[in-house]
Structures are given as C-alpha cells and as structure tokens.
Scaffold this active site. Structure first.
Site, PDB file in Angstrom:
ATOM      1  N   ARG A 267       0.837  -1.220   0.000  1.00 23.85           N
ATOM      2  CA  ARG A 267       0.000   0.000   0.000  1.00 23.85           C
ATOM      3  C   ARG A 267       0.859   1.252   0.000  1.00 23.85           C
ATOM      4  NH1 ARG A 267      -1.692   1.391   6.142  1.00 23.85           N
ATOM      5  NH2 ARG A 267      -0.115   0.152   7.181  1.00 23.85           N
TER       6      ARG A 267
ATOM      7  N   GLU B  29     -18.712   3.473   0.114  1.00 23.50           N
ATOM      8  CA  GLU B  29     -17.944   2.710  -0.866  1.00 23.50           C
ATOM      9  C   GLU B  29     -18.728   2.438  -2.146  1.00 23.50           C
ATOM     10  OE1 GLU B  29     -18.387   1.798   2.313  1.00 23.50           O
ATOM     11  OE2 GLU B  29     -16.429   2.261   3.168  1.00 23.50           O
TER      12      GLU B  29
END
Lengths: 271, 311
Positions: free
Chosen positions: B6, B54
């Site tokens: 990440r 989301e």
C-alpha cells in the site's frame, strides 16, 4: 398541436409498439417520463447524433434504467440510430438491451438498470466536467421508487458536497413501483425535504407531463450556482394510454395485440 | 528493506501522474491507510474523498472514467470488493470502464482490526466478473510494475494491496507482464505457485526442501486473471506436482484458478495452502500468518504431500 407534443405523441406510440413487439419491457414508467426526455433531447441538450462522442456534449444518465422504451424511442427519433432498430428491442443480438448498454447504443451515456447506480455515476461525470472546465451539463433521470436505494443518498450527499451545479436530476414521481403505491411499499416522502436536507436546490413540478411547467423548471434550474438541482415531477404512470394510467400492473408488462391497437387508437386520436 | 504494497502504491501514484495527467484518485475516508493521502498531498485538486460511502466511490469512479478521466479508487479490499461488489460489477465491469481498483488491507495480515476487516474472498469475487483483470503484487517493486501495466489496459483492473511491511524481493529492473507468471526458481520435483506475501514464504520453503534433497520450482503468479495457463501446464508436465500458496481463501482464489487449469489441461496432484474456508481474527499480522498456516513450513509439508500423491 405544438411540435414537442407531436414528438411526444410519436414517442408514446413507439414505446407501446416496441414493448408489444418485444413481448416484454416497461411501458408504465416510460410513458410517465416522455415529456421530460422529449424536452431535454429536442429542446435543451447539446448533442449531435452524427457525432455521439462529441467531447463537450451534454450527458443524460437514465438512472431508472428499466425505462429503455422511452430512452430508445427518443434517441431513435433524434437520429442516433435507425428507428427500425426499435423492432429488435430485447431480442438476441440487438443493440437495444432490456436495460441500456453504453457500449452498444449510440447516445447512451451509461449502462444502467441496477437502480441507484446511475445517479452515482452521473456525479462522477459531473466532477469530470468540472475537472475539464467544460461547460456541458449532466442530467440524471430517477424513478421515485428508486429513491429507496441507499446509494441515491450517498450520491446526493456527494453532489452537494462537490457543489455540482452542472448536474440536474429529474425525479419521475409517478407514485407507483412494481409492488404497488410507493407510499405503501416504502415511502420515500417527503422527497422535497430530503433533497433540501441533502443540500440540493429543489424545484417541484405539479404536472411533469406538461411541457410548459417542465420548461419553467428547467429555466430556473439552469441558472442555479453552487449546488445541484433536482426537479421533482409529479407524473402519471402509463400516461396517454387510458388503461395503463395509474395502474402499477403496467410497470413491466407488454400489451397484447388487441391492447396495442386500443393504445395506438387513443394516441392517434390525440394527434 | 521492508515496505508495504500500500505504501508503494501511494508513492507510485505521484510518479504515474507525471505520465498520465488524466489520473484522478478516489478514497472513502481511509486515505491515511490506503496511502492515497501521499497523492493528495501533491495533487489535492485531483484527489476526491467521497466519505464513508464505498458504493458511491465505485459509481463516481465509473462516471469519471466515462468522462475520460482515469480513476484509481481505493478503500479496504473487504469494502471495495464486498460491499460495493454489484456497483463494480454493473457500473464498472459491465460497461468495461477504465477504472483501477487498488484495495488495501487484504488478507489476514490486516491484523488487529480482525475478521470483519480482513478480506479472504476478494480475489474470488473479482476473478469471477467478466472484463476484470486481477493482479496481486508480492512486494513493493511489483506493485509499481503492476500499476504501470494497469495503466496500459483500457478497462477495469483490481490490484490487491496489503497493510503489512514486506521484504522487497525484486530489483528495480524486475519485469511484469499481465497474463504471465514469473518462474523465480527452477525445480524438478514439485512446483510452488504463490501470490502476494506467500511468494517470499515459497522461496524460503524451496530452500528448505533443497536441504532435504527435494528440487522445488517457484512461480510468482501475480497475474491471477488472466492467469498464465501455459506456464502452469508446462510446470505441471515438468514436476508433476503443484502446491499453491495464497493469503486468501482456498475457495475461488489462486488455488482454485490453478486447479481449473490443470484439471482441464494436465491433471496433476495439487495441494492448496491458504485459508481453509475460515474467517480471520484479531492479532498481530505475523502471529495470524503463523496461526493460519501461511508459512514456509506449511508449504514444505504441502510439497511433500503433493509429491506423495504423484502416481
């Protein structure tokens, strides 16, 4: 009869014909939103059927994607594709899918049909327009039953947050959904207050099948700055076909040949 | 040197933007965790935080792509592939829109947040959707190469990212091609096909097996879809036994994908190391990996089992 009304009547004939031919489809919510789409495509939207991908074109997202009969009829009448194609609606191999497919149909800006998603993608399109400093508008057509989808309100929150004054939504408020009256199934009311609370400029149109009233609302909406606008249009589901009007059973059912004949007779009488 | 995938993602966004000015980056209130905040710091005007929403994250990304932008959408893998699944399916993949999903905290190595936040089925979900490309980097270097490869694809791509700091396995000249596995080690007796953080464990396992006189090949299968079927068949023919290793459920992930290939084209015994149809739980990432058998030791045992099953 004025030009727009003539076009609207032709669109209504095309809707019932194509649904009857296909033997399936959604006539009720298509007939209720004929005036909204006719006004936008024939009077307001900057689109070029010869160049459907023109970069600064206005975009319309059919968030109530099941109303393909009205969308396809209007796009065909506008010249995006040959009107004969309407005869192949919902048939194997046709570009005219039951719900709109942006990869198959010139003029369709977004593949929709799963309710709530169209308005969310319209927010993305409007942000894209702002990023490109383009002056085009994004329109989204919502059903009133569709307002039960949570994603509509996620999208509504973000449209106001990003001050998307290039986004104009219409709610086809015909008060019926598949299982009955929207107030009985799961009431989205008060619709006006909800959108206001979410930071939108809200305009109510008491007859969303009236071109004059829609025109007035659009004129007000186009000059709103700093927030998105929603036009809540009270409409009649099945408008123009007597036996379909305000009958929720006609949400997703095709007329039989004899019913089609009656429908066309009524619509041609109006002509 | 250790770095999480990440972190590599967040940093490399800034590099990529130099070549792709149409890039936009979206997040859903996790920009510090997904590392898109690294991009936001440099390019705030092209970073959009849609809040804890989301589904809308994916819808907005689809609309941006339809408008000609190139969105990278980030949140945790569990929310991006799970909660927003049908928006990814219908608004992104169905119209084949150019959206890149870089979803982090995948797998049990997400750690202390526990089973609710550790996706064990994200690869399975994304792999099943037409038009979606699925990539799983094994380290920071491969993350960057996969991001570059994703930009060359005009369509949806899912890159599976993790929270945990991982050893950097590959040099800067490491090459990655979508649809191709990379044979890291040649072997005769058994092939270990791994993805993500299990690649490092596969290399350790191969060394250990070597000490026991077992020659194990190691393949880094970063491209889960499309998968390198020819390489799988080739190695199956060569070694006659396969172990798959993934920090993901053995249902629907790398193990399943490999079994699909060999069962149709060259049947050999396959033993799947991975989560055995279970959720994770809270704990330190390293402790969880050991608890659930995501280790070199487990791969060694599986390799012996696979060899024993050879006809």
């Amino acid at each position: 009869m004025k030009d727009l009304e003539k076009i609207a009547n032709k669109i209504r004939c095309d809707i019932v014909k194509m649904v009857a031919k296909a033997g399936s489809g959604h006539p009720g919510g298509s007939l209720s939103s004929v005036e909204i789409l006719t006004m936008l495509y024939f009077e307001k939207m900057k689109v070029d059927p010869k160049n459907p991908q023109m970069p600064n074109r206005d975009r319309l997202v059919m968030s109530k994607g099941h109303a393909t009969p009205v969308l396809y009829s209007v796009l065909a009448a506008k010249g995006f594709f040959p009107e004969e194609e309407l005869d192949h609606f919902r048939q194997l191999g046709s570009i005219l899918q039951g719900h709109p497919d942006m990869r198959k149909v010139p003029g369709v800006e977004m593949s929709t049909g799963s309710l709530g998603q169209g308005i969310s993608t319209a927010v993305g399109m409007a942000i894209s327009g702002k990023l490109d400093q383009s002056d085009h508008r994004v329109y989204a057509i919502l059903g009133d039953g569709e307002l039960q989808e949570g994603l509509v309100w996620e999208a509504a929150m973000s449209a106001a947050h990003y001050k998307l004054d290039n986004l104009m939504a219409f709610v086809d408020n015909n008060d019926l959904q598949i299982d009955g009256d929207i107030r009985d199934v799961m009431s989205p009311y008060p619709i006006v207050d909800k959108f206001k609370a979410f930071g939108w400029h809200v305009i109510s149109v008491e007859d969303g099948n009236s071109f004059d009233l829609l025109e007035k609302a659009w004129t007000e909406a186009k000059d709103v700055k700093g927030q998105p606008t929603v036009i809540i249009c009270k409409t009649v589901k099945g408008k123009g076909v007597s036996y379909m009007e305000n009958v929720c059973g006609w949400h997703g059912v095709a007329p039989k040949p004899e019913e089609l004949e009656i429908a066309l007779k009524e619509l041609e009488l109006e002509d | 040197m250790k770095k999480s995938t990440r972190q590599a993602y967040g940093e490399h966004l800034n590099e990529l933007f130099k070549s792709y000015p149409k890039m936009v980056v979206l997040d859903a209130d996790l920009s510090g965790s997904t590392k898109t905040a690294v991009f936001k710091k440099e390019h705030p005007e092209r970073h959009f935080n849609v809040g804890i929403a989301e589904a809308n994250l994916m819808g907005v990304a689809a609309g941006l792509a339809a408008g000609g932008q190139i969105p990278w959408a980030s949140t945790f893998a569990i929310f991006g592939t799970g909660r927003a699944f049908e928006i990814v399916r219908n608004s992104i993949c169905y119209p084949n829109l150019n959206v890149k999903l870089a979803l982090s905290h995948a797998g049990i190595s997400a750690g202390e947040d526990g089973g609710s936040h550790q996706s064990v089925e994200d690869v399975s979900l994304m792999r099943s959707v037409p038009n979606m490309t699925v990539l799983v980097p094994a380290d920071a270097t491969e993350t960057c190469r996969m991001m570059e490869a994703a930009m060359e694809i005009d369509g949806p791509v899912y890159i599976r990212l993790g929270r945990m700091d991982l050893e950097v396995l590959f040099d800067e000249d490491y090459e990655f091609t979508v649809g191709e596995g990379v044979e890291l080690k040649i072997g005769r007796d058994v092939t270990i096909i791994a993805m993500g953080l299990m690649v490092e464990q596969a290399m350790i396992a191969a060394e250990y097996l070597k000490g026991e006189g077992i020659s194990a090949a190691v393949i880094n299968m970063g491209s889960i879809k499309p998968i390198d079927a020819d390489l799988i068949v080739e190695t199956a023919a060569k070694t006659g036994a396969i172990v798959t290793a993934e920090e993901h459920s053995i249902i629907g992930g790398l193990g399943s994908a490999v079994c699909e290939v060999v069962s149709e084209r060259f049947p050999v015994p396959v033993v799947r190391v991975g989560l055995q149809d279970t959720f994770g739980q809270s704990g330190k990432a390293q402790d969880l990996l050991e608890h659930y058998g995501m280790t070199a030791e487990a791969i060694v045992a599986a390799a012996k089992e696979a060899i024993d099953k050879k006809v």
